[in-house]
Design a protein around this motif. Structure first.
Motif, mmCIF file in Angstrom:
data_model
loop_
_atom_site.group_PDB
_atom_site.id
_atom_site.type_symbol
_atom_site.label_atom_id
_atom_site.label_comp_id
_atom_site.label_asym_id
_atom_site.label_seq_id
_atom_site.Cartn_x
_atom_site.Cartn_y
_atom_site.Cartn_z
ATOM 1 N N GLU A 31 -6.638 13.087 -0.181
ATOM 2 C CA GLU A 31 -7.581 12.035 -0.572
ATOM 3 C C GLU A 31 -6.883 10.881 -1.287
ATOM 4 O O GLU A 31 -7.136 9.709 -0.998
ATOM 5 N N GLU A 32 -5.982 11.222 -2.222
ATOM 6 C CA GLU A 32 -5.293 10.169 -2.981
ATOM 7 C C GLU A 32 -4.560 9.211 -2.045
ATOM 8 O O GLU A 32 -4.586 8.004 -2.244
ATOM 9 N N TYR A 33 -3.908 9.771 -1.033
ATOM 10 C CA TYR A 33 -3.175 8.900 -0.110
ATOM 11 C C TYR A 33 -4.122 8.058 0.738
ATOM 12 O O TYR A 33 -3.864 6.884 0.990
ATOM 13 N N ALA A 34 -5.214 8.661 1.186
ATOM 14 C CA ALA A 34 -6.173 7.881 1.964
ATOM 15 C C ALA A 34 -6.662 6.691 1.132
ATOM 16 O O ALA A 34 -6.729 5.566 1.607
ATOM 17 N N ARG A 35 -6.961 6.946 -0.152
ATOM 18 C CA ARG A 35 -7.464 5.867 -1.016
ATOM 19 C C ARG A 35 -6.378 4.845 -1.316
ATOM 20 O O ARG A 35 -6.619 3.648 -1.353
ATOM 21 N N MET A 36 -5.170 5.364 -1.577
ATOM 22 C CA MET A 36 -4.056 4.470 -1.951
ATOM 23 C C MET A 36 -3.851 3.390 -0.884
ATOM 24 O O MET A 36 -3.505 2.255 -1.195
ATOM 25 N N TYR A 37 -4.087 3.753 0.379
ATOM 26 C CA TYR A 37 -3.851 2.795 1.468
ATOM 27 C C TYR A 37 -5.142 2.304 2.118
ATOM 28 O O TYR A 37 -5.116 1.781 3.226
ATOM 29 N N GLY A 38 -6.274 2.495 1.421
ATOM 30 C CA GLY A 38 -7.539 2.035 1.987
ATOM 31 C C GLY A 38 -7.823 2.660 3.338
ATOM 32 O O GLY A 38 -8.370 2.020 4.238
ATOM 33 N N GLY A 39 -7.425 3.914 3.491
ATOM 34 C CA GLY A 39 -7.605 4.586 4.785
ATOM 35 C C GLY A 39 -8.746 5.580 4.783
ATOM 36 O O GLY A 39 -9.730 5.399 4.061
#
Ligand code: ATP
Ligand code: MG
Length: 567
Positions: A125-133
């Motif tokens: 989740e953190e990565y999805a959010r970090m890149y607006g994905g």
């Protein structure tokens, strides 16, 4: 009341007003005053109107003037305490483009979610959010023998509790027809064959790096067997194998299984399908068609990466980036459904929410917050090293989060009776030493319980401090009696907690500790103690976090039971 006390109250009120855009409230200042100036606790009635006056007068001063009064009179309040940034965050993702990152969390619905799943889901989740994905929740439900609808629900509830928000949810089994199509494509392309060897033969050949006769069969034979897989063959009689390399150093590549027959009823599809894809096959296809750009999994899958890419190469499909992280584990606390399930089935623990377990249900019940779990996962960073994580790091992150809302209550473990003469009739105690979480009134009585431990070597004439209440001088030791000796704070005398006998509540506290010591199940992993707590306990909601004074943080589990969270 002397002026220095009034001055202290004024300081509290000014500070609070400035923190709240110029307005403060007498209730808040009362509880702050009781928290910081103990001698006021006995004279609550008397000081209440004085506090109201002070609060009123401060509320009438304009905001700007309040600020300049603080600067003039109490400059110490203006010194800012440096705030430490706790969140360590994750390193940037290789090849990630803003707005284009898609991650997925692929649990198998074959058990309750645990803190290892939390780690995976939070990183996804953190990565999805970090890149607006986007984050996809994909139930990896291709082994009907172990899966149950109950687990689908439990995983969603767990993610919800953790605050992990996904953008899409699906089941691998939604794509069965497509998976069959891709499998047939592998067969047609000569990348896979059907093998009817016995399981033992398959294993022996793999060990000896030998190909079997089936691998030499022509397309016609393979297509015929594929057809029969859906009707004639029984479970265990045939498998589809990827044509890898039987001589490969990487054992995963020795003609691994792509599809097999499982006759069990599927929780969603019942008997509709009997041919099921293997993990290796379905994960590669699904990640590719779902648009996943970065696929995370734990390190023990590392050897499977070669196969993952080989399948997608054979099918000329888009290849996600596979990235590994370490498996989260704790000393003496197994984090794996494989180990957890038997513990529950054999009744060694009470269920999926037994406080000794690392399941999300258990952590919640024990008083660990989702915020602490997220901070913990991020604090571990993105290491590949499989070391055991320190559970006390999770505890200390949690302590910082729960402290401000945890009401302080008195609790007595091994009660000894004590009779005290000359006590005040009633006392008001602040629920927290520094935060505004209210006060409670205790109707006193001459008969108290205190800890046996605390009175062991007492002699007549000794003094004790009853916390929040005042000093007591011992007048007799058997039975133990004393007389109230006033408020004055003295450094040298022992401070003890106490409860009023008349309305003390008996509850049980469960104290979880390590489930295993080495390989051995720890029969003493759940200690139960009977204790007396203040009657105020009964007014608290279930699920409330409490700090029992001189004992530790506990979560109210029911009217009769609390669970020890941590020191
Ligand atoms: P278990 O041993 O509990 O069955 P699993 O890996 O088979 O674990 P899955 O439901 O397949 O469980 O896992 C879903 C995701 O969670 C996978 O991506 C997996 O890598 C990850 N995961 C599972 N356990 C851990 C763990 N202890 N630490 C980190 N990630 C984990
Ligand atoms: Mg699994």
């Amino acid at each position: 009341m002397d002026d220095s006390v009034k001055e202290k109250i004024r300081k509290l009120a000014l500070q609070n007003a400035v923190e709240h855009e110029g307005k403060t409230q007498d209730k808040i200042i009362l509880s702050k005053a009781l928290g910081t100036i103990p001698e006021l606790r006995k004279i609550v009635k008397e000081i209440t109107p004085i506090i109201s006056d002070i609060v009123n007068s401060i509320n009438q001063i304009p905001f700007e003037q309040q600020k300049s009064e603080i600067a003039k009179e109490f400059p110490d309040l203006l010194v800012e305490k440096p705030k430490k940034e706790e969140r360590e965050g994750l390193p940037p993702l290789d090849g990630a483009e803003q707005g284009k990152v898609i991650t997925r969390f692929p649990p198998e619905p074959n058990g309750y979610p645990h803190i290892g799943h939390a780690k995976a889901a939070i990183i996804d989740e953190e990565y999805a959010r970090m890149y607006g994905g986007k984050l996809i929740l994909r139930f990896d439900d291709t082994n009907p023998e172990a899966e149950r609808l109950e687990y689908w629900a439990a995983i969603k509830v767990g993610l919800d509790w953790l605050g992990v928000k996904y953008d899409m949810v699906k089941n691998t089994s939604d794509d069965m027809e497509l998976l069959y199509k891709k499998c047939l494509e592998l067969i047609n392309g000569g990348f896979a064959y059907l093998c009817t060897c016995k399981q033992e033969t398959v294993s022996a050949n793999r060990r000896e790096m030998k190909a079997c006769k089936c691998s030499l069969g022509d397309l016609e034979q393979n297509l015929e067997r594929w057809e029969k897989m859906f009707s004639k063959y029984k479970q265990g009689e045939v498998i589809v194998r990827f044509r890898g390399d039987m001589k490969s150093e990487n054992t995963v590549m020795r003609d691994p299984v792509m599809c097999r027959i499982i006759e069990a009823k599927h929780p969603i599809h019942a008997d509709k399908y009997r041919v099921w894809p293997s993990y290796d096959f379905s994960v590669a296809i699904e990640d590719s068609i779902d648009g996943v750009t970065h696929a995370f999994r734990t390190k023990e899958y590392e050897l499977r990466n070669e196969l993952y890419y080989a399948i997608l190469d054979a099918l000329k499909m888009r290849k996600p980036k596979v990235i590994e992280f370490s498996r989260l584990g704790f000393e003496g606390m197994p984090v794996s459904k494989r180990i957890l399930r038997p513990l529950i089935e054999e009744c060694k623990v009470s269920g999926y929410d037994d406080p000794r377990l690392p399941t999300l249900e258990a952590l919640k019940r024990r008083g660990i917050t989702p915020e602490a779990i997220r901070k913990f996962v991020l604090s571990l960073g993105f290491t590949k090293a499989d070391t055991l994580a320190p559970f006390d790091t999770l505890e200390s992150l949690n302590r910082k989060i729960v402290d401000a809302d945890s009401i302080r209550l008195h609790m007595v473990k091994n009660p000894a009776k004590m009779k005290i003469s000359g006590m005040p009739n009633v006392i008001t105690l602040p629920n927290h030493p520094t935060k505004d979480i209210g006060t409670r009134e205790i109707i006193l009585d001459e008969n108290l319980y205190i800890e046996s431990e605390d009175i062991k070597n007492l002699k007549t004439g000794d003094e004790l401090r009853l916390m929040g209440l005042g000093n007591v001088q011992i007048t007799k030791t058997e039975p133990l009696e004393g007389k109230y000796a006033g408020e004055e704070l003295k450094q040298q005398i022992p401070k003890v907690q106490w409860v009023v006998q008349k309305d003390a509540q008996k509850i049980k506290i469960l104290i979880p500790s390590q489930l295993f010591i080495g390989e051995q199940f720890n029969e003493k992993s759940l200690e139960e103690i009977d204790v007396f707590v203040e009657s105020y306990y009964s007014q608290l909601k279930e699920g409330k976090e409490i700090q029992f004074v001189r004992f530790g943080y506990c979560r109210k589990d029911s009217v009769l039971q609390a669970i020890y969270t941590h020191k």
